[in-house]
Design an enzyme around this catalytic site. Structure first.
Site, mmCIF file in Angstrom:
data_model
loop_
_atom_site.group_PDB
_atom_site.id
_atom_site.type_symbol
_atom_site.label_atom_id
_atom_site.label_comp_id
_atom_site.label_asym_id
_atom_site.label_seq_id
_atom_site.Cartn_x
_atom_site.Cartn_y
_atom_site.Cartn_z
ATOM 1 N N GLU A 199 1.089 -1.025 -0.043
ATOM 2 C CA GLU A 199 -0.559 0.229 0.065
ATOM 3 C C GLU A 199 0.726 1.301 0.050
ATOM 4 O O GLU A 199 0.939 2.062 0.942
ATOM 5 C CB GLU A 199 -0.715 0.008 1.204
ATOM 6 C CG GLU A 199 -2.247 -1.096 1.202
ATOM 7 C CD GLU A 199 -3.067 -0.824 2.091
ATOM 8 O OE1 GLU A 199 -3.512 -0.124 2.817
ATOM 9 O OE2 GLU A 199 -4.321 -1.875 1.941
ATOM 10 N N GLU A 387 -5.387 -8.558 0.387
ATOM 11 C CA GLU A 387 -6.185 -8.467 1.231
ATOM 12 C C GLU A 387 -7.816 -8.303 1.432
ATOM 13 O O GLU A 387 -8.133 -7.317 0.054
ATOM 14 C CB GLU A 387 -5.727 -7.381 1.988
ATOM 15 C CG GLU A 387 -4.287 -7.418 2.749
ATOM 16 C CD GLU A 387 -4.003 -6.004 3.565
ATOM 17 O OE1 GLU A 387 -4.844 -4.998 3.947
ATOM 18 O OE2 GLU A 387 -2.614 -6.236 3.466
HETATM 19 C C1 NOJ Z 1 -4.980 -2.541 4.901
HETATM 20 C C2 NOJ Z 1 -3.431 -2.571 5.714
HETATM 21 O O1 NOJ Z 1 -2.693 -3.325 4.734
HETATM 22 C C3 NOJ Z 1 -3.538 -3.416 7.131
HETATM 23 O O2 NOJ Z 1 -1.995 -3.468 7.623
HETATM 24 C C4 NOJ Z 1 -4.716 -2.986 7.857
HETATM 25 O O3 NOJ Z 1 -4.270 -3.409 9.225
HETATM 26 C C5 NOJ Z 1 -5.739 -3.324 6.579
HETATM 27 N N1 NOJ Z 1 -5.858 -2.038 5.888
HETATM 28 C C6 NOJ Z 1 -6.613 -2.917 7.854
HETATM 29 O O4 NOJ Z 1 -7.497 -1.072 7.409
#
Ligand code: NOJ
Length: 481
Positions: A199, A387
């Site tokens: 990200e 994710e």
């Molecule tokens: C994206 C992130 O990569 C992760 O670290 C985070 O906990 C989740 N989103 C949920 O916010």
């Protein structure tokens, strides 16, 4: 067949495409006609869970780990809800075997975890700490012993504090490539799937523009653009370093939260608008990575604040990837509006539904359109959802069970859209649910629970939620209802 199907869906010819799917001797998954019974995924589809080092490990000062910017930031009063830190988190540093048992019980084929850079190089660069690598080596062995394929992320935001200037310095990008080379060289005999960074916008914009994440800076636009450039440069240099240090066949990609756009109505003009929005709105990050250049309109828009690019940078940034990982939680709806950009991002009505982490507006089509827009624009050889998940206000009932029906609703709808992408022939290979267990949710500390296992942070007891049982069932059937 695949292309035909996609084009037909793209042209809005869903009925024709469904008929084509049904009549073809293609995959062993269901056609649109049998949706109601069960939506079967292609054989070999990879189901997994995801976590990240600072969010689960704890053991912050153990075995020679150096501090990261998230240690400093979380220990700065006022930065994280309740003053929570990742000092202990889920204590997965010690309990990793138990966590791998949870994975085993789910029946997952794969697990995405990240490596803490400052465990391996306590100062970010220079002398490696063998005990750091030993830890990940043990985790990898335990996963393999349980028939779970590790997918490793090299950077999930926990930048070594010792690196002067952090992402403001291009030396950090070079240090990242050295760290990537070192780790992959030592683990590539057992680990074949690597993600460089996680990200871009979160570790650049949130950390250096908005100041809400570590290191908490609010820089001017020109400096922010340079930080962004150093972030994608780090990715590119790492891809080159990994390729140079690992056997052929090693799969390299990234995990990116590309802004996702859903056509408000599935007609050709709105579909085209969503594609244009995907390309333009991700210009500093995924678009630059996939095209090996900054869009002319992005550079024009930034003017004198545009990033300074050294010779060779864009070539590194545009290094060919084996897969694109998408972290998808939500989306914006767009429509074609006849403007020069060709799209308008629709504002959300105040009544728009969201999950317990309020930034997760419910838009289950994000999974399908995330995959489709990226594929139609850049044709990566493979994609993963690296994710997807949500926080819920989980409260154990009198019997200690957690019936997280809101998370179930969220997952069922998102995995349904994942099925659509697979059924239409998009090259989606796997899905990583965020997250295996409740953990340190960055600035929200321990107040937002994203796990499908409940964690009592006082005792470290893990309890499967209803969603864990549901996911186990999806995995066992390789299908979603
Ligand atoms: C994206 C992130 O990569 C992760 O670290 C985070 O906990 C989740 N989103 C949920 O916010």
């Amino acid at each position: 067949m695949k292309d035909l199907t996609r084009r037909q869906f793209g042209a809005g010819g869903a009925a024709t495409a469904a008929a084509a799917l049904a009549s073809a001797s293609m995959p062993r998954f269901a056609s649109a006609q049998t949706h109601a019974e069960s939506r079967q995924f292609p054989q070999g589809f990879l189901w997994g869970c995801a976590t990240a080092a600072y969010q689960i490990e704890g053991g912050a000062a153990e075995d020679g780990r150096g501090p990261s910017i998230w240690d400093t930031f979380s220990h700065t009063p006022g930065m994280v809800t309740n003053g929570d830190t990742g000092d202990v988190a889920d204590d997965s540093y010690h309990l990793y075997k138990e966590d791998i048992r949870l994975l085993k019980n789910l029946g997952v084929a794969t697990y995405r975890l990240s490596i803490s850079w400052s465990r391996i190089f306590p100062n970010g660069t220079g002398q490696p700490n063998p005990k750091g690598l030993d830890y990940y080596s043990r985790v990898v062995d335990e996963l393999l012993a349980n028939n779970i394929t590790p997918y490793l992320t090299l950077f999930h935001w926990d930048l070594p504090e010792a690196l002067k200037g952090g992402w403001q310095s291009r030396d950090t990008s070079k240090a990242f490539a050295e760290y990537a080379a070192y780790v992959t060289k030592h683990l590539s005999g057992r680990v074949h799937h690597w993600m460089t960074t996680n990200e871009f916008s979160c570790f650049t914009d949130l950390g250096y523009k908005d100041g809400t994440n570590a290191p908490g800076l609010k820089l001017a636009p020109a400096q922010v653009n340079q930080v962004r450039h150093n972030g994608i440069l780090a990715h590119g240099l790492a891809v080159q370093a990994i390729r140079a240090n690992t056997p052929s066949g090693t799969q390299v990609g990234l995990a990116e939260n590309a802004s996702t756009f859903v056509p408000v109505i599935e007609t050709p003009e709105h579909i085209e608008a969503a594609r244009k929005a995907t390309r333009d709105e991700n210009a500093p990050f995924l678009t630059a990575v996939m095209e090996g250049k900054y869009l002319a309109k992005y550079l024009a828009l930034e003017g004198a604040n545009a990033p300074k690019v050294a010779p060779g940078d864009m070539e590194a940034i545009g290094s060919k990837l084996d897969f694109v990982g998408l972290n998808v939680y939500t989306a914006d709806y767009v429509k074609a509006d006849g403007s020069p950009s060709g799209y308008a991002i629709l504002p959300r009505p105040a009544s728009y539904p969201h999950m317990a982490a309020t930034w997760i507006n419910v838009a289950p089509e994000c999974v399908y359109w995330g995959i489709r827009n990226v594929t139609d624009l850049w044709h990566p050889p493979a994609l993963y959802i690296t994710e997807n998940g949500c926080a819920s206000d989980d409260v154990p009932n009198a019997a200690g069970q957690i019936d997280d029906t809101d998370r179930l609703m969220y997952l069922r709808n998102h995995i349904g859209n994942l099925h659509r992408a697979a059924a239409e022939g998009y090259p989606i290979k796997g899905y990583f649910l965020w997250s295996l267990l409740d953990n340190f949710e960055w600035i929200a500390g321990y107040t937002k629970r994203f796990g499908i296992h409940y964690v009592d942070f006082k005792t470290q007891k893990r309890t499967p939620k209803l969603s864990a049982e549901w996911y186990r069932n999806v995995i066992a059937r390789n299908a979603v209802e």
